[in-house]
Write an enzyme that holds these catalytic residues in place. Structure first.
Site, short mmCIF file in Angstrom:
data_model
loop_
_atom_site.label_atom_id
_atom_site.label_comp_id
_atom_site.label_asym_id
_atom_site.label_seq_id
_atom_site.Cartn_x
_atom_site.Cartn_y
_atom_site.Cartn_z
N HIS A 165 0.81 -1.22 0.00
CA HIS A 165 0.00 0.00 0.00
C HIS A 165 0.84 1.27 0.00
O HIS A 165 0.32 2.36 -0.27
CB HIS A 165 -0.91 0.02 1.23
CG HIS A 165 -2.36 0.24 0.92
ND1 HIS A 165 -2.77 0.99 -0.17
CD2 HIS A 165 -3.49 -0.16 1.55
CE1 HIS A 165 -4.10 1.02 -0.18
NE2 HIS A 165 -4.55 0.33 0.83
N ASP A 386 -10.16 -9.25 -18.98
CA ASP A 386 -10.11 -10.50 -19.75
C ASP A 386 -8.67 -10.72 -20.21
O ASP A 386 -8.13 -9.96 -21.01
CB ASP A 386 -11.05 -10.38 -20.95
CG ASP A 386 -11.15 -11.67 -21.76
OD1 ASP A 386 -10.29 -12.55 -21.58
OD2 ASP A 386 -12.08 -11.77 -22.58
#
Length: 446
Positions: A165, A386
């Protein structure tokens, strides 16, 4: 189900071109350093199984190398600098091209239906599909800033990842995943992507690198044994959301304030969870992760790369929250969100630098259960990733930072819907599942 995930291989994937001596070094801001001892976020996407001739692992690794060329900070390392003159330390990201770790695993007995439980429950073995356990952001000094695990299942593929993070937030991470998937699906290195824009927001008057007392920079000791949380995915259909939004706005009854869909949904979760948390009085908090890119002045690019979030909270008494209705709770959230201005961001950063402390307290008590913490976003682009053999059929959060009251928001697979992956103590979850008022606006069928 036991240890059903077997690690086949582990390797480092580096950017196509290793950076030279003029490589970028990124100083860390108060927004970054505030997360130093928080666990690294874990997310994952579930896909149908591709055809055997797709060569999943080699395609994913080759395209990852190209994606890391674009998103080069993920291939860097966290550097800890000792400042002997004042007994402090500083941190920076050295974009040295060291690379990301890539795990290849198999789970031949686990099927897609095992993960997608009809009642939305998240099976315990799910944590084996994620590549890291108990990683803290400060561990980036010795560990990669991005770790991925691709697990080949009986009839599917799960791509789980853990990212540091200090180098990125959800906006940047999902941008990376989207780019990686496009490169992989195109099947060539001819994919063209504009260079990422690094965040350029450093307050005047703050000297970089920021010096942190040595005692605050040390990795905290493991916490004592904590109550076990259980995860559940609650699905809000488009109609669920519309009904909650209409109810909240009718209770507010103001032409000047409009409660959003997201505010109505999370207010419903807040009230319902606290109702079953065993609190007889006192205060409760609604904590939310705020993206400040468009809140600072001048605003940053909406997709600029880096970590530009901080946690802010609304406070209410338990009595107020439970007795004043959905509209009142949603109104407190609305006020909190609208109050996050450039001045708030500046004050947070300036106060943090003046009082570098409490780094190890995290997001709040892990045992009281008097708050909800809302992260993620239904606006993230999840289902368009995808990689070349089909779109995801589900998204899940990993086991990192599991505290009772943690809510991770994702877009639902149906247009206009929202999924909320919720971590709760077992007894709270059982009571919540028996709450007719809660279930009236939620579908647990996913």
């Amino acid at each position: 189900m036991g240890e059903q995930v077997v690690l086949i291989s582990s390797s480092i994937v580096r950017p196509v071109n290793k950076p030279g001596s003029d490589r970028t070094k990124i100083h860390l801001t108060p927004f970054d350093l505030n997360l130093l001892h928080i666990g690294s976020p874990q997310r994952g996407l579930l896909f149908p199984k591709p055809n055997p001739d797709f060569h999943v692992i080699s395609r994913l690794k080759a395209s990852l190398s190209l994606a890391l060329e674009i998103y080069f900070p993920f291939a860097g390392r966290l550097v800890k600098v000792e400042n002997l003159e004042d007994n402090t330390v500083s941190f920076l990201i050295d974009c040295d091209g060291s690379g990301a770790r890539f795990h290849h695993a198999e789970a031949k007995t686990i099927s897609v239906s095992d993960l997608l439980q009809p009642d939305g429950s998240v099976p315990d073995f799910m944590k084996q599909l994620f590549p890291a356990d108990d990683f803290k952001n400060c561990d980036g000094v010795t560990k990669p800033l991005l770790v991925l695990q691709v697990t080949e299942m009986k009839d599917g593929i799960f791509i789980g990842y853990c990212y540091n993070h200090l180098v990125a937030d959800g906006v940047s991470m999902w941008g990376f995943i989207n780019t990686w998937s496009k490169i992989c699906s195109s099947g060539s290195s001819s994919f063209v992507h504009k260079p990422i824009v690094l965040k350029r927001w450093f307050l005047e008057g703050i000297h970089y690198p920021i010096h942190i007392p040595v005692s605050e920079a040390e990795r905290p000791r493991p916490s004592r044994e904590l109550p076990i949380t259980k995860d559940r995915v609650f699905h809000f259909t488009k109609k669920n959301i519309s009904d909650l939004k209409a109810k909240a706005n009718s209770e507010v009854g103001s032409s000047d304030i409009t409660i959003s869909s997201l505010q109505a949904v999370t207010a419903h979760m807040w009230r319902s969870i606290i109702r079953h948390s065993g609190l007889s009085g006192g205060e409760t908090q609604y904590k939310v992760v705020v993206d400040v890119r468009q809140r600072v002045n001048p605003p940053l690019e909406e997709d600029c790369f880096g970590n530009m979030i901080y946690i802010q909270q609304a406070i209410a008494t338990v009595e107020e929250l439970l007795n004043r209705g959905l509209g009142w709770a949603a109104l407190q959230i609305s006020k909190l969100v609208s109050s996050q201005t450039n001045e708030n961001c500046k004050k947070f950063a300036e106060d943090w630098v003046r009082n570098v402390k409490n780094l190890k307290t995290g997001v709040g008590s892990r045992t009281v259960g008097d708050f909800v913490l809302v992260g993620g976003s239904p606006r993230f682009e999840v289902y368009n990733n995808d990689f070349g053999w089909g779109k995801p059929v589900a998204v899940r959060a990993g086991p990192g930072n599991n505290i009772s009251g943690k809510l991770v928001l994702f877009p639902g697979i149906d247009e206009g819907s929202i999924d909320v992956q919720t971590s709760l103590w077992s007894d709270v979850l059982v009571n919540l599942l028996g709450d007719v008022e809660f279930l009236e606006h939620v579908s647990i069928m996913v």
